[in-house]
Design an enzyme around this catalytic site. Structure first.
Site, short mmCIF file in Angstrom:
data_model
loop_
_atom_site.label_atom_id
_atom_site.label_comp_id
_atom_site.label_asym_id
_atom_site.label_seq_id
_atom_site.Cartn_x
_atom_site.Cartn_y
_atom_site.Cartn_z
CB SER A 31 -70.31 53.50 51.97
OG SER A 31 -70.98 54.75 52.01
CG HIS A 85 -69.43 49.44 53.44
ND1 HIS A 85 -69.69 48.87 52.21
CD2 HIS A 85 -70.42 50.33 53.67
CE1 HIS A 85 -70.79 49.41 51.71
NE2 HIS A 85 -71.25 50.30 52.58
CE LYS A 140 -73.04 47.67 52.77
NZ LYS A 140 -74.46 47.73 53.18
#
Length: 415
Positions: A192, A220, A251
């Protein structure tokens, strides 16, 4: 704060809190970059302190948090189920929506089964600490996210940490362990801070050679990279070689919560044994509906992944051309290394004044002397947004002596 401390009697356990003055000192200098309240947002631009700025620090990779379809999906289910579940999945907090989402995520990720958690953090903390016990050994990348670290600490298993993405070091550590003990390798799929991919092919090979399980946190990566957005293992065509893959909804899926996919027996064990799952209230219906709609959009609109990759490649290339050190980013997460902490805060403030919001990241989250501003991009950023971001970086970089007019870096930092 000094006056309060002098006049207040407190137990010694709180001494560390009263002695913590760094945040207040940075606030007084006018450089504090954290906990900034957003007053309005359309996704790519936000209003902070009455100022409209381009958001270049969000994890809203597909740009779905303000999509009319996700908003409508959330609103509709509130009318049917209300605003919350008021209980854990284990007891009264399971909705048919939860089961539908688990089934669709398992199908999407091409795994047998799926279990939902209330946050992405709980997913890793609760799954790792449940699946690895005192008879097992966890091998964890040193750059893994904090929720993985906490999961290893809560677990009764022995934990050894290997140098970031260093497969030779991991091999050495695996060779040292008793072949008869249970072993699991745990890693971020996309890291990240650096935006780099884990070395999945090498991890798969080592896991197979040493009879170790492989657990990948793709917070991610899912909805960001790989075939159809299926994450880091799918980049290499190795999803079937990874036993457990976790993801988050905060996300690309425009919501809140997390999930774990894998073989049914393993998922059912975690579903019935993980305290983080059993003793937490379940995802609210609006959150679940948002994820379901986001998953549908991801599959129906592949242009979002294509645009995201196009933007990532463009920004990485252009920031390098300006002279900035972006480490070895391979994804929409692109760090820009500044140097010491105060310089980073000053750089962040000037970018904000120039109309661009990014994230200031300082030690211990990054190595000493390598404080950075973390940029990340959305499929919905326009070319105009990108050019404004680059122009702001150029002006601020020149002002602070980070780069020169010839596109050369003026700071001596090892990447």
């Amino acid at each position: 704060m000094g006056d309060i401390k002098a006049e207040t009697s407190y137990s010694s356990v709180f001494k560390k809190a009263y002695d913590f003055t760094m945040a207040e000192e940075i606030k007084e200098s006018g450089l504090y970059p954290y906990f900034k309240p957003l007053q309005a947002t359309d996704g790519t631009t936000v209003n902070i302190e009455g100022r409209d700025v381009i958001m270049a620090g969000s994890n809203n990779y597909l740009g779905l948090t303000n999509d009319p379809r996700t908003i409508e999906a959330a609103q509709k289910v509130i009318e049917v189920y209300g605003t919350g579940c008021t209980g854990s999945r284990y007891l009264n907090g399971t909705l048919d929506l939860h089961l539908e989402l688990e089934e669709k995520l398992a199908e999407f990720m091409r795994k047998d089964s799926c279990v939902l958690f209330s946050t992405g953090y709980q997913t890793n903390e609760g799954s790792i600490s449940t699946i690895a016990d005192r008879n097992d050994v966890i091998f964890s990348d040193k750059d893994n996210h904090a929720c993985i670290v906490v999961g290893t600490q809560v677990s009764n298993a022995k934990t050894v940490r290997y140098r970031h993405n260093d497969m030779d070091h991991l091999r050495t550590l695996l060779e040292r362990e008793d072949p008869s003990v249970g072993k699991i390798i745990v890693t971020d799929g996309v890291f990240s801070m650096s935006g780099t991919l884990a070395k999945i092919p090498e991890l798969v090979q080592l896991a197979d050679e040493f009879d170790a399980g492989l657990y990948i946190d793709d917070a991610h990566a899912i909805g960001v990279v790989g075939e159809g957005g299926r994450g880091s293992a799918s980049v290499f065509g190795l999803m079937d070689k990874v036993e457990l893959i976790s993801g988050t909804f905060s996300k690309s899926f425009a919501s809140l919560g997390g999930f774990l996919v894998g073989d049914k027996a393993v998922i059912e064990y975690i579903r019935h044994k993980s305290p983080a799952h059993i003793f937490s209230a379940s995802m609210p219906p609006a959150n679940v509906a948002t994820v379901l709609k986001s998953l549908e959009i991801l599959q129906q609109e592949p242009w979002r992944l294509e645009r995201l990759e196009e933007i990532s490649n463009y920004m990485r290339k252009e920031l390098k051309a300006l002279g900035f050190n972006v480490w070895t980013s391979q994804t929409p997460i692109i760090p820009v290394v500044i140097g010491d902490m105060i310089s980073c805060f000053e750089f962040w403030k000037d970018l904000f004044e120039a109309g661009v919001y990014v994230n200031a990241v300082v030690p211990p989250a990054v190595p000493s002397g390598q404080a950075l501003v973390r940029t990340s991009y959305m499929a919905t950023h326009t070319d105009e947004h990108l050019d404004k971001i680059l122009e702001a970086f150029r002006k601020v970089g020149l002002k602070h002596g980070i780069i020169d007019e010839n596109g050369q870096s003026l700071i001596d930092i090892n990447s």
